[in-house]
Design a protein around this motif. Structure first.
Motif, short mmCIF file in Angstrom:
data_model
loop_
_atom_site.label_atom_id
_atom_site.label_comp_id
_atom_site.label_asym_id
_atom_site.label_seq_id
_atom_site.Cartn_x
_atom_site.Cartn_y
_atom_site.Cartn_z
N LEU A 72 0.80 -1.06 0.02
CA LEU A 72 -0.13 0.19 0.20
C LEU A 72 0.71 1.26 0.00
N ALA A 73 2.02 1.00 0.52
CA ALA A 73 2.92 2.41 0.83
C ALA A 73 3.34 2.91 -0.60
N THR A 74 3.38 1.92 -1.51
CA THR A 74 3.88 2.38 -3.10
C THR A 74 2.61 2.80 -3.84
N SER A 75 1.44 3.07 -3.20
CA SER A 75 0.44 3.57 -4.00
C SER A 75 0.55 4.93 -4.73
N GLU A 76 0.15 4.94 -5.92
CA GLU A 76 0.30 6.30 -6.62
C GLU A 76 -0.54 7.28 -6.06
N ALA A 77 -1.89 6.69 -5.67
CA ALA A 77 -2.83 7.86 -4.83
C ALA A 77 -2.10 8.48 -3.52
N LEU A 78 -1.69 7.55 -2.83
CA LEU A 78 -0.79 8.10 -1.84
C LEU A 78 0.24 9.26 -2.18
N GLU A 79 1.18 8.73 -3.28
CA GLU A 79 2.25 9.62 -3.61
C GLU A 79 1.81 11.03 -4.33
N ARG A 80 0.57 11.10 -4.81
CA ARG A 80 0.12 12.22 -5.08
C ARG A 80 -0.60 12.92 -4.12
N GLY A 81 -1.09 12.46 -2.91
CA GLY A 81 -1.60 13.05 -1.70
C GLY A 81 -3.40 13.03 -1.92
N ASP A 82 -3.63 12.00 -2.86
CA ASP A 82 -5.13 11.72 -3.14
C ASP A 82 -5.46 10.80 -2.10
N TYR A 83 -5.97 11.40 -0.68
CA TYR A 83 -6.22 10.76 0.67
C TYR A 83 -7.61 9.86 0.28
N ALA A 84 -8.46 10.48 -0.08
CA ALA A 84 -9.77 9.90 -0.56
C ALA A 84 -9.86 8.51 -1.61
N ALA A 85 -8.90 8.68 -2.37
CA ALA A 85 -8.75 7.40 -3.27
C ALA A 85 -8.03 6.37 -2.46
N PHE A 86 -6.74 6.88 -1.74
CA PHE A 86 -6.22 5.98 -0.87
C PHE A 86 -7.01 5.14 -0.03
N HIS A 87 -7.87 5.78 0.81
CA HIS A 87 -8.75 5.44 1.76
C HIS A 87 -9.53 4.27 1.09
N ALA A 88 -10.17 4.40 0.13
CA ALA A 88 -10.95 3.29 -0.67
C ALA A 88 -9.99 2.25 -1.10
N GLN A 89 -8.83 2.43 -1.38
CA GLN A 89 -7.77 1.57 -1.97
C GLN A 89 -7.66 0.40 -0.36
N ALA A 90 -7.11 1.17 0.58
CA ALA A 90 -6.96 0.45 1.76
C ALA A 90 -8.07 -0.05 2.42
N ARG A 91 -9.22 0.39 2.22
CA ARG A 91 -10.35 -0.38 2.61
C ARG A 91 -10.69 -1.85 1.93
N ARG A 92 -10.39 -1.62 0.68
CA ARG A 92 -10.59 -2.88 -0.16
C ARG A 92 -9.31 -3.93 0.29
N ALA A 93 -8.12 -3.19 0.68
CA ALA A 93 -7.07 -4.36 1.09
C ALA A 93 -7.19 -4.86 2.16
N VAL A 94 -8.24 -4.25 3.32
CA VAL A 94 -8.27 -5.24 4.65
C VAL A 94 -9.54 -5.60 4.70
N GLN A 95 -10.61 -5.72 3.71
CA GLN A 95 -11.96 -5.97 3.89
C GLN A 95 -12.09 -7.48 4.49
N SER A 96 -10.88 -8.45 4.01
CA SER A 96 -11.28 -9.59 4.63
C SER A 96 -10.37 -10.14 5.92
N THR A 97 -10.15 -8.98 6.58
CA THR A 97 -9.37 -9.17 7.79
C THR A 97 -10.27 -8.55 8.92
N SER A 98 -9.41 -8.56 10.14
CA SER A 98 -10.19 -7.81 11.34
C SER A 98 -9.35 -6.30 11.63
N GLY A 99 -8.57 -6.09 10.70
CA GLY A 99 -7.73 -4.73 10.78
C GLY A 99 -8.26 -3.75 10.17
N ALA A 100 -7.67 -2.57 10.50
CA ALA A 100 -7.88 -1.19 9.68
C ALA A 100 -6.64 -0.67 9.53
#
Length: 249
Positions: A99-127
């Motif tokens: 996730l740390a290599t996300s282009e959304a994060l590199e350009r500061g698009d926090y909303a897009a990165f939030h959606a990407q991160a939520r998809r990455a952990v949807q099968s886990t109990s973490g946040a």
């Protein structure tokens, strides 16, 4: 006449007489033949004592062997548990570093990165949390993007990551957003060669209790995990009664 006036003991112990009391010659008792039951008791003891000594020896050996077996089994169980937890943390670090290599994060698009991160952990109990060097949370997948967020509840681990540039794992703490005992896995986010953020995967302490409970254990066995301060992080039995408390002495 004068001799007869003495008492019985004087007469029996007079010099020149051949009769004396038994108490004055105790060896006479041992020179007599013993009763049959005495010989039987001595014979039984001579047979039983060696057998008893042998039995005690083998019993001690059996106890030592069983203790050694139990210690090896305990150690193997603990090592298996360590491996399970290590693999879980290593998987978490791998997800965060991806996730740390996300282009959304590199350009500061926090909303897009939030959606990407939520998809990455949807099968886990973490946040997933993203914080800046001031310890301010920029996003938290436990809540919708744009919701007001406080500073991180675990600044110590994040500061170490900023200083070392390496992943780290926190002690147990109480999450401000989740309102539950939690543990963080932190990794640095480097943009342009500098550590700009700290990316965090936070887990409820119950996540590690599930790892413990998944292990097949013998009846009566209990496993547990503490943090570096000796605070109970998780327990295979009665987890909620012990989490957050010091490890019993």
């Amino acid at each position: 006449r004068r001799d007869c006036r003495g008492d019985g003991n004087d007469r029996l112990n007079m010099p020149g007489t051949s009769i004396q009391t038994a108490t004055s010659r105790p060896w006479l008792f041992f020179s007599r033949p013993w009763p049959l039951w005495t010989y039987l008791v001595l014979f039984a003891a001579s047979v039983a004592l060696p057998l008893l000594s042998i039995a005690v020896y083998f019993l001690v050996q059996a106890v030592e062997l069983e203790q050694g077996r139990l210690e090896r089994q305990l150690l193997q169980t603990a090592q298996t548990l360590v491996s399970d937890i290590d693999r879980d943390i290593e998987r978490t670090i791998a997800v965060l570093e991806t996730l740390a290599t996300s282009e959304a994060l590199e350009r500061g698009d926090y909303a897009a990165f939030h959606a990407q991160a939520r998809r990455a952990v949807q099968s886990t109990s973490g946040a997933v949390l993203l914080i800046d060097p001031t310890m301010q949370q920029l996003l938290n997948t436990w809540v919708d993007f744009g919701a007001p967020l406080p500073k991180t509840s675990d600044p110590g681990t994040a500061l170490r990551v900023l200083q070392t540039g390496a992943p780290d794992v926190s002690d147990l703490f109480h999450g401000v957003v989740s309102k539950r005992p939690a543990i963080n896995v932190d990794v640095p986010v480097k943009i342009g060669g500098q550590t700009r953020y700290v990316l965090i995967m936070t887990f409820d302490a119950g996540h590690f209790a599930e790892i413990l409970q998944a292990q097949p254990l013998e009846s009566g066995w209990i496993t547990g995990i503490t943090d570096k301060k000796g605070i109970v992080l998780a327990r295979s039995q009665r987890h909620h009664d012990f989490v957050g408390k010091p490890l019993p002495s």
